[in-house]
Design an enzyme around this catalytic site. Structure first.
Site, PDB file in Angstrom:
ATOM      1  N   LYS A   1      67.352  35.866  86.119  1.00 28.13           N
ATOM      2  CA  LYS A   1      67.608  37.280  86.435  1.00 28.13           C
ATOM      3  C   LYS A   1      67.467  38.143  85.178  1.00 28.13           C
ATOM      4  O   LYS A   1      66.861  39.187  85.209  1.00 28.13           O
ATOM      5  CB  LYS A   1      69.043  37.497  86.961  1.00 28.13           C
ATOM      6  CG  LYS A   1      69.395  36.747  88.209  1.00 28.13           C
ATOM      7  CD  LYS A   1      70.778  37.166  88.738  1.00 28.13           C
ATOM      8  CE  LYS A   1      71.944  36.838  87.819  1.00 28.13           C
ATOM      9  NZ  LYS A   1      72.261  35.406  87.713  1.00 28.13           N
TER      10      LYS A   1
ATOM     11  N   ARG B   1      79.304  40.343  91.988  1.00 22.51           N
ATOM     12  CA  ARG B   1      79.425  38.893  92.062  1.00 22.51           C
ATOM     13  C   ARG B   1      80.469  38.471  93.089  1.00 22.51           C
ATOM     14  O   ARG B   1      80.705  37.291  93.253  1.00 22.51           O
ATOM     15  CB  ARG B   1      79.857  38.357  90.706  1.00 22.51           C
ATOM     16  CG  ARG B   1      78.716  37.685  89.933  1.00 22.51           C
ATOM     17  CD  ARG B   1      79.304  37.315  88.613  1.00 22.51           C
ATOM     18  NE  ARG B   1      78.698  36.291  87.869  1.00 22.51           N
ATOM     19  CZ  ARG B   1      77.916  36.474  86.817  1.00 22.51           C
ATOM     20  NH1 ARG B   1      77.525  37.669  86.495  1.00 22.51           N
ATOM     21  NH2 ARG B   1      77.520  35.448  86.112  1.00 22.51           N
TER      22      ARG B   1
ATOM     23  N   ARG C   1      69.229  26.706  76.992  1.00 25.15           N
ATOM     24  CA  ARG C   1      68.985  28.115  76.694  1.00 25.15           C
ATOM     25  C   ARG C   1      69.447  28.485  75.286  1.00 25.15           C
ATOM     26  O   ARG C   1      70.495  28.046  74.831  1.00 25.15           O
ATOM     27  CB  ARG C   1      69.739  28.956  77.721  1.00 25.15           C
ATOM     28  CG  ARG C   1      69.634  30.431  77.498  1.00 25.15           C
ATOM     29  CD  ARG C   1      69.960  31.199  78.731  1.00 25.15           C
ATOM     30  NE  ARG C   1      71.371  31.218  79.055  1.00 25.15           N
ATOM     31  CZ  ARG C   1      71.857  31.922  80.070  1.00 25.15           C
ATOM     32  NH1 ARG C   1      71.057  32.610  80.850  1.00 25.15           N
ATOM     33  NH2 ARG C   1      73.150  31.911  80.310  1.00 25.15           N
TER      34      ARG C   1
ATOM     35  N   ARG D   1      75.021  30.139  73.948  1.00 25.94           N
ATOM     36  CA  ARG D   1      76.240  30.730  74.491  1.00 25.94           C
ATOM     37  C   ARG D   1      77.299  29.654  74.655  1.00 25.94           C
ATOM     38  O   ARG D   1      77.003  28.558  75.103  1.00 25.94           O
ATOM     39  CB  ARG D   1      75.948  31.357  75.857  1.00 25.94           C
ATOM     40  CG  ARG D   1      75.457  32.772  75.760  1.00 25.94           C
ATOM     41  CD  ARG D   1      75.001  33.309  77.070  1.00 25.94           C
ATOM     42  NE  ARG D   1      75.951  33.144  78.157  1.00 25.94           N
ATOM     43  CZ  ARG D   1      75.785  33.689  79.370  1.00 25.94           C
ATOM     44  NH1 ARG D   1      74.723  34.429  79.605  1.00 25.94           N
ATOM     45  NH2 ARG D   1      76.681  33.484  80.314  1.00 25.94           N
TER      46      ARG D   1
ATOM     47  N   ARG E   1      80.663  27.234  86.422  1.00 24.88           N
ATOM     48  CA  ARG E   1      80.041  28.514  86.799  1.00 24.88           C
ATOM     49  C   ARG E   1      79.272  28.383  88.115  1.00 24.88           C
ATOM     50  O   ARG E   1      79.242  29.302  88.923  1.00 24.88           O
ATOM     51  CB  ARG E   1      79.133  28.998  85.669  1.00 24.88           C
ATOM     52  CG  ARG E   1      79.939  29.527  84.484  1.00 24.88           C
ATOM     53  CD  ARG E   1      79.120  29.615  83.216  1.00 24.88           C
ATOM     54  NE  ARG E   1      78.064  30.603  83.279  1.00 24.88           N
ATOM     55  CZ  ARG E   1      76.978  30.580  82.515  1.00 24.88           C
ATOM     56  NH1 ARG E   1      76.800  29.614  81.635  1.00 24.88           N
ATOM     57  NH2 ARG E   1      76.075  31.510  82.628  1.00 24.88           N
TER      58      ARG E   1
HETATM   59  P1  AMP Z   1      76.448  36.141  82.836  1.00 23.22           P
HETATM   60  O1  AMP Z   1      75.929  36.514  81.500  1.00 23.22           O
HETATM   61  O2  AMP Z   1      75.982  37.095  83.926  1.00 23.22           O
HETATM   62  O3  AMP Z   1      76.188  34.703  83.196  1.00 23.22           O
HETATM   63  O4  AMP Z   1      78.044  36.326  82.787  1.00 23.22           O
HETATM   64  C1  AMP Z   1      78.831  35.556  81.875  1.00 23.22           C
HETATM   65  C2  AMP Z   1      80.275  35.592  82.301  1.00 23.22           C
HETATM   66  O5  AMP Z   1      80.765  36.941  82.301  1.00 23.22           O
HETATM   67  C3  AMP Z   1      80.554  35.071  83.697  1.00 23.22           C
HETATM   68  O6  AMP Z   1      80.677  33.659  83.751  1.00 23.22           O
HETATM   69  C4  AMP Z   1      81.868  35.789  84.032  1.00 23.22           C
HETATM   70  O7  AMP Z   1      82.962  35.180  83.371  1.00 23.22           O
HETATM   71  C5  AMP Z   1      81.655  37.157  83.386  1.00 23.22           C
HETATM   72  N1  AMP Z   1      81.021  38.106  84.339  1.00 23.22           N
HETATM   73  C6  AMP Z   1      79.788  38.670  84.244  1.00 23.22           C
HETATM   74  N2  AMP Z   1      79.551  39.483  85.280  1.00 23.22           N
HETATM   75  C7  AMP Z   1      80.657  39.452  86.055  1.00 23.22           C
HETATM   76  C8  AMP Z   1      81.033  40.054  87.286  1.00 23.22           C
HETATM   77  N3  AMP Z   1      80.198  40.881  87.946  1.00 23.22           N
HETATM   78  N4  AMP Z   1      82.260  39.765  87.789  1.00 23.22           N
HETATM   79  C9  AMP Z   1      83.109  38.948  87.149  1.00 23.22           C
HETATM   80  N5  AMP Z   1      82.830  38.322  85.998  1.00 23.22           N
HETATM   81  C10 AMP Z   1      81.607  38.559  85.445  1.00 23.22           C
END
Ligand code: AMP
Length: 217
Positions: free
Chosen positions: A13, A88, A127, A160, A171
């Protein structure tokens, strides 16, 4: 265009949102990036979010929804945006709908990126990200020319902390339980489009533009 990119972590994404954002000038609004920035700055919000992120859990809706509402009010988001990693949960989707309808607008399309679970684990654990410019790499699929250094800016690459195998599995569980219900939520509204995320990034981008009705010249 007001777009939502939906799909499991590591599906591509971010890569696709970045590219579309550069071509069309719609800001990429990635809640994960905004939260990581807050964690790095050690803001009160970042300190609260960190414990959830480290476990691979979702940050509470009231925090994330507040961040998104503020970001959507910025001038550069008035002509369109790409929401990457938000909503989400169904509750976040409802909050988004209410916020946009208060401006008389709504989401034009939701793109669902589909990839098998096995492939996701492979992608996320390999990654790497540039500390300076955010460019994305993969140690096998898309390695930099010089190990640990960004091809574009020479910045240092890092992994990360939530891309370790155990956290990635958590996740995925969270995605299946809390985020996957959004697929039928948006499908029933007639605005969901599916893209095969197992293809290479150029092919995914072509298909993405096709489903959005953007020309592919
Ligand atoms: P991502 O970079 O999108 O994989 O997000 C990394 C982490 O940020 C996730 O595992 C969540 O802990 C938090 N996070 C990101 N977006 C959201 C969201 N829309 N709602 C809740 N937690 C989020």
């Amino acid at each position: 265009m007001r777009l939502v990119f939906l799909g499991p972590p590591g599906v591509g994404k971010g890569t696709q949102a970045r590219r579309l954002s550069q071509e069309y000038n719609w800001p990429q609004i990635a809640t994960g990036d905004i939260l990581r920035e807050a964690v790095a700055q050690e803001t009160p919000l970042g300190v609260r979010a960190k414990e959830y992120m480290d476990r691979g859990d979702l940050v509470p809706d009231e925090i994330v929804v507040g961040i998104v509402k503020e970001r959507l009010a910025e001038p550069d988001a008035q002509e369109g945006f790409i929401l990457d990693g938000f909503p989400r949960t169904v509750n976040q989707a409802q909050e988004l709908e209410a916020e946009l309808s208060s401006f008389g607008s709504g989401i034009d399309a939701v793109v669902f990126f589909k990839v098998s679970e096995k492939e996701i684990i492979r992608r996320l654990t390999g990654r790497r990200i540039c500390k300076t410019c955010g460019a994305l790499y993969h140690i096998i699929y898309n390695p930099p020319a010089v190990e640990g250094k960004c091809d574009q800016c020479g910045g240092e690459l890092f992994q990360r902390s939530d891309d370790s195998e155990d956290t990635v599995r958590r996740r995925m569980e969270v995605y299946l339980a809390q985020t996957a219900p959004l697929i039928s939520y948006y499908r029933s509204r007639g605005i969901l489009w599916e893209v095969n995320g197992e293809q290479n990034p150029d092919q995914v981008y072509r298909q993405l533009k096709e489903v959005l009705g953007l020309n592919n010249d």
